[in-house]
Design a protein around this motif. Structure first.
Motif, PDB file in Angstrom:
ATOM      1  N   CYS A  26      -1.081  15.218   0.612  1.00 13.63           N
ATOM      2  CA  CYS A  26      -1.788  14.058   0.055  1.00 13.63           C
ATOM      3  C   CYS A  26      -2.532  13.315   1.158  1.00 13.63           C
ATOM      4  O   CYS A  26      -1.990  13.081   2.228  1.00 13.63           O
ATOM      5  N   GLN A  27      -3.740  12.941   0.874  1.00 11.99           N
ATOM      6  CA  GLN A  27      -4.519  12.101   1.771  1.00 11.99           C
ATOM      7  C   GLN A  27      -4.214  10.661   1.363  1.00 11.99           C
ATOM      8  O   GLN A  27      -4.267  10.326   0.190  1.00 11.99           O
ATOM      9  N   THR A  28      -3.881   9.802   2.305  1.00 14.40           N
ATOM     10  CA  THR A  28      -3.414   8.450   1.964  1.00 14.40           C
ATOM     11  C   THR A  28      -4.523   7.474   1.572  1.00 14.40           C
ATOM     12  O   THR A  28      -4.244   6.315   1.303  1.00 14.40           O
ATOM     13  N   ARG A  29      -5.747   7.923   1.499  1.00 22.57           N
ATOM     14  CA  ARG A  29      -6.873   7.038   1.182  1.00 22.57           C
ATOM     15  C   ARG A  29      -6.659   6.290  -0.148  1.00 22.57           C
ATOM     16  O   ARG A  29      -7.109   5.163  -0.310  1.00 22.57           O
ATOM     17  N   ALA A  30      -5.983   6.916  -1.089  1.00 21.74           N
ATOM     18  CA  ALA A  30      -5.735   6.271  -2.387  1.00 21.74           C
ATOM     19  C   ALA A  30      -4.891   5.008  -2.249  1.00 21.74           C
ATOM     20  O   ALA A  30      -4.897   4.145  -3.117  1.00 21.74           O
ATOM     21  N   PHE A  31      -4.163   4.883  -1.143  1.00 18.78           N
ATOM     22  CA  PHE A  31      -3.301   3.727  -0.902  1.00 18.78           C
ATOM     23  C   PHE A  31      -3.987   2.677  -0.031  1.00 18.78           C
ATOM     24  O   PHE A  31      -3.429   1.630   0.245  1.00 18.78           O
ATOM     25  N   GLY A  32      -5.204   2.968   0.420  1.00 17.16           N
ATOM     26  CA  GLY A  32      -5.958   2.113   1.325  1.00 17.16           C
ATOM     27  C   GLY A  32      -6.260   2.897   2.591  1.00 17.16           C
ATOM     28  O   GLY A  32      -5.569   3.860   2.905  1.00 17.16           O
ATOM     29  N   SER A  33      -7.292   2.509   3.281  1.00 16.40           N
ATOM     30  CA  SER A  33      -7.631   3.234   4.499  1.00 16.40           C
ATOM     31  C   SER A  33      -8.295   2.294   5.493  1.00 16.40           C
ATOM     32  O   SER A  33      -9.288   1.670   5.163  1.00 16.40           O
ATOM     33  N   PRO A  34      -7.738   2.201   6.655  1.00 14.92           N
ATOM     34  CA  PRO A  34      -6.456   2.740   7.082  1.00 14.92           C
ATOM     35  C   PRO A  34      -5.306   1.858   6.589  1.00 14.92           C
ATOM     36  O   PRO A  34      -5.539   0.825   5.964  1.00 14.92           O
ATOM     37  N   LEU A  35      -4.085   2.277   6.904  1.00 15.97           N
ATOM     38  CA  LEU A  35      -2.877   1.515   6.568  1.00 15.97           C
ATOM     39  C   LEU A  35      -2.196   1.109   7.881  1.00 15.97           C
ATOM     40  O   LEU A  35      -1.172   1.672   8.254  1.00 15.97           O
TER      41      LEU A  35
END
Length: 123
Positions: A26-35
């Protein structure tokens, strides 16, 4: 379609082909980018692991805080049974005035990826 159903379907398709075991990251972009806040990043890891993904890829700034002391973050990945696939960034190498400094930054990111157990620097 729910993510778990999607992953299960992809796994079945991957298993029917030649080659090794199929795995999903999973690419974390769906949770915000960056974190950049560790708590926010760990919460995203919890959700990613609970969904059934086996690996993650994220912006280097999400893990830059762990480059010099990767052990605790590697433990967080292990605890969730997640593998760091790699980190991404956007070095500005086309600009001759910035290229040297950007290469040094890229070298730091590559060392961070390796220290955290990943293998890719995606640009």
């Amino acid at each position: 379609m729910q993510r778990r159903i999607f992953l299960g379907t992809l796994a079945a398709v991957g298993a029917s082909g030649a080659g090794g075991k199929w795995r999903a990251g999973c690419q974390t972009r769906a949770f915000g980018s960056p974190l950049p806040k560790k708590e926010q990043f760990l919460a995203a890891l919890d959700d990613i692991a609970a969904t059934g993904f086996e690996g993650i890829e994220t912006n280097f700034m999400s893990l830059e805080h762990s480059f010099d002391d990767p052990g605790p973050m590697k433990d967080e990945f292990r605890r969730r049974r997640l593998e760091l696939i790699g980190l991404h960034g956007s070095p500005r190498l086309a600009n001759a005035e910035l290229a040297e400094a950007e290469m040094r930054k890229g070298e730091r990111i590559v060392k961070g990826v390796r220290a955290l157990g990943g293998s890719l620097f995606v640009m």
